[in-house]
Design an enzyme around this catalytic site. Structure first.
Site, PDB file in Angstrom:
ATOM      1  N   TRP A  79       0.901  -1.162   0.000  1.00 47.14           N
ATOM      2  CA  TRP A  79       0.000   0.000   0.000  1.00 47.14           C
ATOM      3  C   TRP A  79       0.931   1.200   0.000  1.00 47.14           C
ATOM      4  O   TRP A  79       1.617   1.469   0.988  1.00 47.14           O
ATOM      5  CB  TRP A  79      -0.881  -0.014   1.240  1.00 47.14           C
ATOM      6  N   ASN A 103       7.431  -2.640   5.958  1.00 51.95           N
ATOM      7  CA  ASN A 103       6.092  -2.113   6.209  1.00 51.95           C
ATOM      8  C   ASN A 103       6.240  -0.953   7.173  1.00 51.95           C
ATOM      9  O   ASN A 103       6.892  -1.099   8.207  1.00 51.95           O
ATOM     10  CB  ASN A 103       5.222  -3.217   6.827  1.00 51.95           C
ATOM     11  N   GLU A 499     -17.439   3.174   1.001  1.00 50.94           N
ATOM     12  CA  GLU A 499     -16.205   2.403   0.977  1.00 50.94           C
ATOM     13  C   GLU A 499     -16.198   1.329  -0.117  1.00 50.94           C
ATOM     14  O   GLU A 499     -15.230   1.204  -0.857  1.00 50.94           O
ATOM     15  CB  GLU A 499     -16.082   1.753   2.361  1.00 50.94           C
ATOM     16  N   HIS A 515     -32.418  20.854  10.290  1.00 45.54           N
ATOM     17  CA  HIS A 515     -31.415  21.916  10.460  1.00 45.54           C
ATOM     18  C   HIS A 515     -30.512  22.037   9.235  1.00 45.54           C
ATOM     19  O   HIS A 515     -29.470  22.665   9.312  1.00 45.54           O
ATOM     20  CB  HIS A 515     -30.580  21.648  11.720  1.00 45.54           C
TER      21      HIS A 515
HETATM   22  O1  M6R Z   1      -8.398  -2.143  12.584  1.00 46.56           O
HETATM   23  P1  M6R Z   1      -9.238  -1.017  13.109  1.00 46.56           P
HETATM   24  O2  M6R Z   1     -10.531  -1.466  13.672  1.00 46.56           O
HETATM   25  O3  M6R Z   1      -8.471  -0.141  14.081  1.00 46.56           O
HETATM   26  O4  M6R Z   1      -9.533  -0.113  11.851  1.00 46.56           O
HETATM   27  C1  M6R Z   1     -10.192   1.109  11.990  1.00 46.56           C
HETATM   28  C2  M6R Z   1     -10.689   1.628  10.655  1.00 46.56           C
HETATM   29  O5  M6R Z   1      -9.599   1.839   9.790  1.00 46.56           O
HETATM   30  C3  M6R Z   1     -11.660   0.645   9.997  1.00 46.56           C
HETATM   31  O6  M6R Z   1     -12.752   0.383  10.814  1.00 46.56           O
HETATM   32  C4  M6R Z   1     -12.156   1.203   8.647  1.00 46.56           C
HETATM   33  O7  M6R Z   1     -12.930   2.344   8.857  1.00 46.56           O
HETATM   34  C5  M6R Z   1     -12.934   0.118   7.925  1.00 46.56           C
HETATM   35  N1  M6R Z   1     -12.352  -0.117   6.643  1.00 46.56           N
HETATM   36  C6  M6R Z   1     -14.364   0.441   7.730  1.00 46.56           C
HETATM   37  O8  M6R Z   1     -15.039  -0.593   7.097  1.00 46.56           O
END
Ligand code: M6R
Length: 623
Positions: A79, A103, A499, A515
């Site tokens: 990524w 990473n 998403e 509002h």
């Molecule tokens: O691994 P985490 O629960 O800390 O990740 C947090 C967010 O990055 C994660 O929930 C993200 O918003 C998801 N892709 C939503 O579906």
């Protein structure tokens, strides 16, 4: 972000490294998927294949230009941070006889690059990783003629001391075809231990096909892995230890199992995820026994404020939990996005309990919030789905969710399990602080225990929602409305749709409509409305029914999520999705499910990659 795999097996008769590594990369692809690569050591030389695109593109490249069989190699799925997703920027990076994968983000890379360039190093990529590789080579070379000459482990320790930021760095050297050396700082790395072979990976899914025996590493450790074992040290070279553990799930949990996507499969995993998260957490009288919390009851009794820190979906789970904590425990509770938390100079004292919610346990923003809270003297409890991840390791205590591996980038079963775990925590607080009698706690636990079957009932009706997804897949935008716990559910519904379906969507508190947001409503605008229970939330119910009428009167196509038997909504609903009756605070465990199914089917109907949406990665390990 980024997935890393390393494999070292016996020189003769073992597995072929590239096959093991490609398998691991496929499972880690959810961590990043804009380029991938493999380096193996064969016949005293490094062989490299890497490619922009997915792991499948790398496989095609290897099929076209095969790699020699080897017992040792490293691989990476990326990524992008430093440098775009090109072949040149893909990992591994080869510097001299070394190959490295990484990473994280090396924050002092520009300074190091200038220093190395002055010494004559030339760089083929824009990455910080190649700089780390060059630094490792330079350090290794500088040991020549000393007692540490040819010691790759020592070179890695010294290199790690100079890197700033976050890194998991794996290195192989053509002259050392028996070992991988790795360093870990603020970025995940686990060892998988097999019979005469060992593995390294960002998480256990990278080697779960081969072994369920794993070892956690700490921040600031270097590990040297051979086919026969592993040796852990600190960056200073002091002997150290990893922490062995057994992975509780097997490879079938990480497979699609006949579903179209991991997201769909994980939505259907939710009854089991709730059941497993509840399992063993209370005795036959309903008394909660959260032994793993390891925080003295007297400390929990002294808490005068709770701050929940999390990001994305996990933060919405925290928002749901706030309603329950305040209602059951009467403790003022705030929910803060982890990346905003420490920058606003929050008031945190020894009486503050910080609850960090994270599926991966590696989200850097949340990890930093945990550190900040602990520096201020607060106790931190993690709610996490990944055993041994950084956030639970650094917290004072952890309450694991047992959702099993969540592979799809869009979080589904983790969300539901996080709510369940947070409710257990709330009930435990109520128990130790005496806010509730045992029979009241028992009654709530009984309600929680009914949820897996109720979620299953909803899933049995998935076809209706999936059809709706196909029908509305051409919409330009979708709005979601809710009140009370329905509000964070609305936010979560909108996030899921953005998403995975790249569809503009917004979640609003239904009371906020008048509002401003109601101006968005025009003819044909789809609006989902989450309707609270008429029995347990009578006043709220009436207000939400009015909200449905308001948007319907302005031309909205209303999709109403309402309890079975709620007839008041029928006159104003273009579509009704029925959910089983439940207590008000339990409703998010049900009303979220249709929204997940809807987003998944819209994305499918639009022909998108449901599990790997563009620009995203599963675990966000950069700030
Ligand atoms: O691994 P985490 O629960 O800390 O990740 C947090 C967010 O990055 C994660 O929930 C993200 O918003 C998801 N892709 C939503 O579906």
């Amino acid at each position: 972000m980024c997935g890393i795999v390393g494999y070292v097996g016996p020189v003769n008769g073992g597995r072929d490294a590239k096959t093991v590594i490609i398998d691991g990369l496929r499972r880690l692809e959810y961590r990043g998927y804009d380029s991938a690569g493999v380096a193996v050591v064969a016949d005293g030389a490094i062989e490299l294949r890497k490619k922009a695109g997915k792991v499948a593109d790398l496989e095609a490249e290897i099929a076209a230009r095969p790699l020699d069989p080897s017992n040792l190699g490293i691989g990476h799925t990326r990524w992008a941070t430093h440098g775009g997703p090109t072949d040149a920027n893909a990992h591994p990076h080869v510097v001299g006889k070394l190959a490295v994968v990484h990473n994280g983000i090396i924050e002092n890379f520009a300074h190091l690059k200038a220093e190395l360039a002055e010494k004559g190093y030339a760089f083929k990529s824009d990455t910080d990783t190649e700089v780390a590789g060059a630094l490792l080579l330079d350090t290794y070379t500088s040991l020549e003629g000393t007692a540490d000459s040819g010691d790759l482990t020592r070179a890695m320790q010294l290199t790690a001391q100079r890197l700033e930021g976050a890194f998991t760095l794996l290195a192989v050297h053509a002259d050392h075809p028996d070992r991988i050396v790795a360093a870990r700082w603020n970025s995940p790395l686990v060892i998988g231990t097999g019979e005469g072979e060992n593995f390294l990976s960002s998480d256990v899914s990278g080697f779960i096909e081969f072994t369920r025996d794993a070892v956690e590493l700490d921040n600031g450790q270097v590990v040297t892995v051979t086919a026969d074992g592993y040796e852990v040290t600190t960056f200073d070279g002091e002997a150290a230890e990893g922490k062995p553990f057994r992975v509780e799930w097997d490879i079938t949990a990480a497979e699609k199992g006949g579903f179209n996507s991991f997201m769909e499969k994980e939505i259907f995993d939710q009854p089991a995820a709730v059941r497993d998260t509840l399992y063993g957490r209370f005795d036959e009288h309903g008394a909660l026994t959260l032994d793993e919390l390891r925080i003295d009851a007297s400390v929990l009794r002294s808490v005068n404020k709770i701050i929940i820190v999390a990001c994305g979906t996990a933060a919405y789970a925290g928002q749901v939990a706030r309603y329950a904590i305040e209602h059951w425990c009467r403790i003022p509770t705030e929910v803060e996005l982890a990346h905003e938390f420490r920058y606003r100079d929050p008031i945190v004292t020894e009486q503050t309990l910080v609850v960090a919610v994270s599926q991966s346990g590696e989200t850097m923003d949340t990890l930093m919030a945990v550190r900040h809270a602990r520096e201020q003297g607060a106790k931190v409890i993690a709610i996490c789905n990944t055993v041994g991840a950084s956030i639970p390791r650094e917290a004072d205590a952890v309450l694991y969710t047992y959702a099993g591996p969540e592979i799809a980038v869009a979080s589904t079963k983790a969300f539901i399990s996080q709510i369940v775990a947070a409710y257990l925590l709330a009930l435990y607080l109520a128990q130790v602080r005496g806010n509730k009698y045992a029979d009241e706690i028992r009654a709530i636990i009984d309600e929680l225990q009914e949820m897996p079957d109720k979620i299953q009932q909803l899933l049995d009706n998935a076809a209706q929602i999936q059809q709706l997804g196909r029908d509305l897949s051409g919409s330009k935008s979708v709005l979601f409305l809710g009140r009370h716990v329905g509000f964070p559910v609305a936010l979560e519904g909108a996030l899921k749709l953005k998403e995975v379906a790249y569809l503009h969507s917004e979640g609003f508190a239904a009371g906020e409509l008048k509002h401003g947001p109601i101006a968005l409503v025009e003819d044909g605008q789809p609006v989902f409305v989450i309707v609270p229970s008429k029995r347990s939330r009578h006043n709220l119910h009436a207000k939400v029914v009015s909200n449905i009428q308001e948007v319907r009167a302005r031309g909205a196509v209303t999709v109403v999520i309402a309890e079975e038997g709620d007839h008041d909504v029928e006159a104003y609903a273009n579509h009704i999705i029925r959910i089983p009756e439940s207590a008000g605070l339990m409703q998010p465990l049900l009303s979220t499910v249709p929204l997940q199914l809807f987003a998944c089917s819209v994305a499918e109907a639009r022909g998108l990659n449901v599990d790997q949406p563009r620009n995203l990665a599963k675990s966000v390990t950069v700030e």
